[in-house]
Motif scaffolding. Structure first.
Motif, short mmCIF file in Angstrom:
data_model
loop_
_atom_site.label_atom_id
_atom_site.label_comp_id
_atom_site.label_asym_id
_atom_site.label_seq_id
_atom_site.Cartn_x
_atom_site.Cartn_y
_atom_site.Cartn_z
N UNK A 12 69.41 52.45 51.44
CA UNK A 12 69.51 52.98 52.81
C UNK A 12 68.15 52.94 53.49
N UNK A 13 68.16 52.81 54.81
CA UNK A 13 66.90 52.72 55.56
C UNK A 13 66.08 54.00 55.41
N UNK A 14 66.75 55.17 55.47
CA UNK A 14 66.05 56.43 55.30
C UNK A 14 65.47 56.55 53.89
N UNK A 15 66.21 56.06 52.90
CA UNK A 15 65.71 56.10 51.54
C UNK A 15 64.49 55.22 51.35
N UNK A 16 64.49 54.04 52.00
CA UNK A 16 63.32 53.17 51.91
C UNK A 16 62.10 53.82 52.57
N UNK A 17 62.32 54.47 53.72
CA UNK A 17 61.21 55.17 54.38
C UNK A 17 60.70 56.32 53.52
N UNK A 18 61.61 57.05 52.88
CA UNK A 18 61.19 58.14 52.00
C UNK A 18 60.43 57.61 50.80
N UNK A 19 60.87 56.46 50.27
CA UNK A 19 60.15 55.84 49.15
C UNK A 19 58.73 55.46 49.56
N UNK A 20 58.58 54.96 50.78
CA UNK A 20 57.24 54.62 51.26
C UNK A 20 56.39 55.88 51.42
N UNK A 21 56.98 56.96 51.88
CA UNK A 21 56.25 58.23 51.98
C UNK A 21 55.79 58.71 50.61
N UNK A 22 56.67 58.61 49.63
CA UNK A 22 56.31 59.04 48.27
C UNK A 22 55.17 58.21 47.73
N UNK A 23 55.21 56.90 47.97
CA UNK A 23 54.13 56.04 47.51
C UNK A 23 52.82 56.37 48.22
N UNK B 25 56.93 60.03 41.39
CA UNK B 25 58.34 60.26 41.16
C UNK B 25 59.14 59.27 42.00
N UNK B 26 60.41 59.12 41.69
CA UNK B 26 61.27 58.23 42.44
C UNK B 26 62.00 58.95 43.55
N UNK B 27 62.68 58.17 44.38
CA UNK B 27 63.41 58.75 45.50
C UNK B 27 64.56 59.62 45.00
N UNK B 28 65.29 59.13 44.02
CA UNK B 28 66.41 59.90 43.48
C UNK B 28 65.95 61.21 42.87
N UNK B 29 64.88 61.18 42.11
CA UNK B 29 64.35 62.41 41.53
C UNK B 29 63.92 63.39 42.59
#
Length: 324
Positions: free
Chosen positions: A76-87, A93-97
């Protein structure tokens, strides 16, 4: 009955979470570190691979015990943006975690507030606050890491400039920054050096750096390097000037913080005063404060006060914020 059911769900979720953490988490974290290292030295940027449909020789990142949820979130687009924020925040940690942690925080927040207040609306408010807390912490860590990078960035530019003046190549300067600079500048330049060293064009490696570190100064650095490679010029002098501009900007920013210190302190006092008075009144006159929690009008007044406090916080923050 509803509270008992929620408590049962929370207990079962806690037991399952502890079981997964003990049995699956160490192996998942080790695999994630290996996959992240391989992803950093991938032969092409991930967005280019997705657009061209090419198959990478490097295996993508997986989520261990939460692999299915991880893939669904990243798709999902929001999930990709959240993954970038986490990085960008540096959290390992991962997006799912992260989403599971947010859901658990929402459940605990709703249970605690509903048990304390004893009203159904408290369950929804507590769940919303608990779900928002991990995102607030992530945003704080991301902003802090990016701010630290910007403060260390002039030193990295000076180090690259001195390496160029000594007759070394740009790649050597990037390697020196990766080896000698602390977190977060060193690891970010290490990724850029590894990508360029393993065959990725310098333009793509610098573009990946600007994606990982969304800073205007980093984009200036990447643009200056690419223009110099095409048109020529004294790159060391350009980097010296850029480092001087960044330092002067931080100098002006600190002066602005001094000038706005009175407004910020006033805002903090105004925000903390109602909460402080509420806690004091709970000890001085508990019956008077309990009316706000028991009566419907009191609950509405508390909600209105909370909403106005939030609006006032963002309003004061907007007033005292000066772009430099």
């Amino acid at each position: 009955m509803g509270l008992v059911f929620l408590a049962f769900v929370a207990g079962v979720s806690g037991v399952l979470g502890i079981y997964l953490a003990v049995t699956k988490l160490p192996e998942a974290m080790a695999q994630r570190r290996l996959d992240r290292r391989l992803q950093e030295v991938s032969l092409a940027p991930s967005h280019d691979i997705e657009e061209s449909g090419a198959v990478s020789l490097i295996k993508g990142e997986v989520g261990g015990a939460l692999s299915a949820f991880e893939r669904a979130a990243r798709a999902h687009a929001k999930g990709a943006a959240l993954s970038r924020w986490i990085e960008q925040s540096g959290v390992k940690i991962g997006v799912g975690t992260f989403l599971v942690m947010a859901l658990v925080a929402a459940l605990l927040g709703g249970l605690l507030l509903s048990l304390f207040v004893g009203a159904f609306w408290a369950l929804m408010v507590g769940a919303a606050v608990g779900f928002a807390i991990p995102f607030m912490v992530l945003r704080y860590k991301r902003n802090k890491r990016l701010h630290t990078f910007e403060e260390q960035f002039p030193e990295a530019l000076d180090l690259i400039s001195r390496a160029l003046k000594a007759g070394h190549a740009l790649a050597t300067g990037l390697k020196m920054v990766a080896e000698e600079m602390p977190e977060p500048v060193g690891p970010e330049f290490r990724k850029t050096f590894d990508e360029q060293n393993f065959g990725l064009p310098l333009k793509d490696a610098l573009e990946n750096l600007t994606v990982r570190v969304p800073s205007l100064d980093v984009r200036f650095f990447a643009t200056a390097v690419l223009i110099q490679r095409e048109t020529g010029g004294n790159l060391s002098e350009i980097l010296d000037n850029l480092a001087h501009v960044v330092r002067e900007r931080f100098k002006i920013l600190r002066q602005v913080r001094v000038y706005t210190a009175h407004g910020r302190l006033t805002g903090y006092v105004l925000l903390a005063l109602p909460a402080f008075l509420a806690v004091a009144l709970m000890f001085i006159n508990p019956e008077h404060m309990n009316l706000l929690f028991r009566e419907r009008m009191g609950q509405q007044m508390l909600i209105a006060a909370l909403v106005m406090q939030v609006i006032g916080y963002f309003w004061i923050k907007k007033v005292i914020k000066i772009e430099v």
